[in-house]
Design an enzyme around this catalytic site. Structure first.
Site, PDB file in Angstrom:
ATOM      1  N   HIS A 123       0.832  -1.203   0.000  1.00  0.00           N
ATOM      2  CA  HIS A 123       0.000   0.000   0.000  1.00  0.00           C
ATOM      3  C   HIS A 123       0.865   1.252   0.000  1.00  0.00           C
ATOM      4  O   HIS A 123       1.856   1.327   0.715  1.00  0.00           O
ATOM      5  CB  HIS A 123      -0.832   0.069   1.287  1.00  0.00           C
ATOM      6  N   ASN A 157       8.462  -3.586   3.200  1.00  0.00           N
ATOM      7  CA  ASN A 157       7.066  -3.353   3.585  1.00  0.00           C
ATOM      8  C   ASN A 157       6.804  -3.645   5.054  1.00  0.00           C
ATOM      9  O   ASN A 157       6.102  -2.897   5.720  1.00  0.00           O
ATOM     10  CB  ASN A 157       6.163  -4.224   2.701  1.00  0.00           C
ATOM     11  N   ASP A 159      14.301  17.994  -1.098  1.00  0.00           N
ATOM     12  CA  ASP A 159      15.040  18.432  -2.292  1.00  0.00           C
ATOM     13  C   ASP A 159      15.608  17.243  -3.066  1.00  0.00           C
ATOM     14  O   ASP A 159      15.557  17.215  -4.301  1.00  0.00           O
ATOM     15  CB  ASP A 159      16.197  19.372  -1.897  1.00  0.00           C
TER      16      ASP A 159
HETATM   17 MN    MN Z   1       2.452  -1.885   3.728  1.00  0.00          MN
END
Ligand code: MN
Ligand code: MN
Length: 301
Positions: free
Chosen positions: A143, A174, A274
């Site tokens: 996600h 993740n 930046d």
């Molecule tokens: Mn995740």
């Protein structure tokens, strides 16, 4: 703070009550880690109740790639949802960036839907990524806007499982430093803040649990090389853009999409806005004045 309180207690008894409230609002660990973003005098009331979101709130700080809601822009297609906004790249089969506002009105009791599915609002002439495209690839359906940031109701939560909000993300990224940073964002919320978050990826080639790959789904989905996120932290309030000052806390990270990093902290990947802007060719926070941007975009949190 305690010293001050004790001295002033007799003349200003309300100060003691307010100090206790502020202490109660932060755990000891958070007090150590956080910058003092809660103002001393008044704590504004937390937003609560029904979502009063508008479709533009998620990109209130700007549209970093000047994405357009026309399918001519196959590399930079603007999609606005109630729950988040994004720029979609049809050849990568994934978002360039996803942007969302996070305040307490987005959180509630909805459980994780896990209903990963094709986003049928992706123009029909393009490849529409399906959940099964990620099967057996060794990459998580990662996600950008997290499920746990959208729990006010089941509609909001389910929207985060559209494949236009998903990238092929290494399990260690993740479930390691990336997840830690997501949790940290929600801790910032509990400490009296609202956040503007934008997250994206770039490059091609990452390593999942089945090894290195440049693409999955027969080339229809690019595996990014790096995954980044920028978080603008504001105390609860209104007129958010005008409240971004040179003192505003901005967290920026850029992480490799690879294995072997699960135990690393998110802080190990801090960078500047930046640096992300120059790599992406974007202007993040474009609605903030240039002089303020130049200060907060060049500072590492
Ligand atoms: Mn995740
Ligand atoms: Mn900028």
């Amino acid at each position: 703070m305690q010293y001050l309180t004790l001295n002033l207690r007799s003349r200003f008894p309300w100060l003691l009550g307010m100090s206790l409230f502020l202490f109660a609002a932060c755990s000891t660990q958070e007090m150590d880690e956080l910058k003092p973003v809660i103002p001393d005098e008044t704590v504004p009331e937390a937003p609560s109740g029904a979502n009063n979101y508008s479709r533009d709130v998620h990109i209130a700080l700007g549209n970093p790639s000047n994405a357009q809601a026309s399918s001519y822009y196959y590399w930079n297609y603007l999609m606005k949802k109630e729950q988040y906004a994004l720029s979609y790249h049809s050849k990568r089969g994934a978002p360039n960036w996803v942007s969302w506002h996070l305040d307490p009105t987005w959180l509630g009791g909805a459980s994780r839907s896990d209903y990963f599915r094709t986003d049928t609002s992706v123009p029909a002439e393009w490849y529409r990524v399906s959940s099964s495209d990620y099967k057996y690839t060794g990459f998580n359906r990662g996600h950008m806007c997290p499920s746990a940031d959208r729990t006010y109701n089941s509609t909001d939560n389910s929207a985060t499982f559209l494949m236009s909000n998903i990238i092929p993300q290494s399990p260690d990224n993740n479930q390691g430093p990336w997840a830690s940073l997501e949790d940290y964002c929600r801790q910032l919320l509990d400490a009296g803040n609202e956040l503007y978050i934008i997250s994206g990826s770039y490059g091609s080639g990452g390593t999942g649990s089945n090894g290195y790959m440049k693409t999955i789904a027969n080339g229809k989905v690019t595996v990014p090389n790096r995954i980044w996120k920028v978080i603008v932290v504001l105390p609860w309030g209104s007129n958010d853009v005008s409240r971004v000052k040179t003192s505003t806390r901005v967290i920026a990270v850029d992480m490799p999409n690879t294995q072997g990093i699960r135990l690393n902290t998110w802080q190990a990947y801090k960078t500047t806005v930046d640096a992300i802007e120059s790599r992406m060719g974007y202007d993040l926070m474009s609605k903030v004045s240039a002089s303020i941007q130049s200060v907060i975009e060049s500072r590492v949190d």
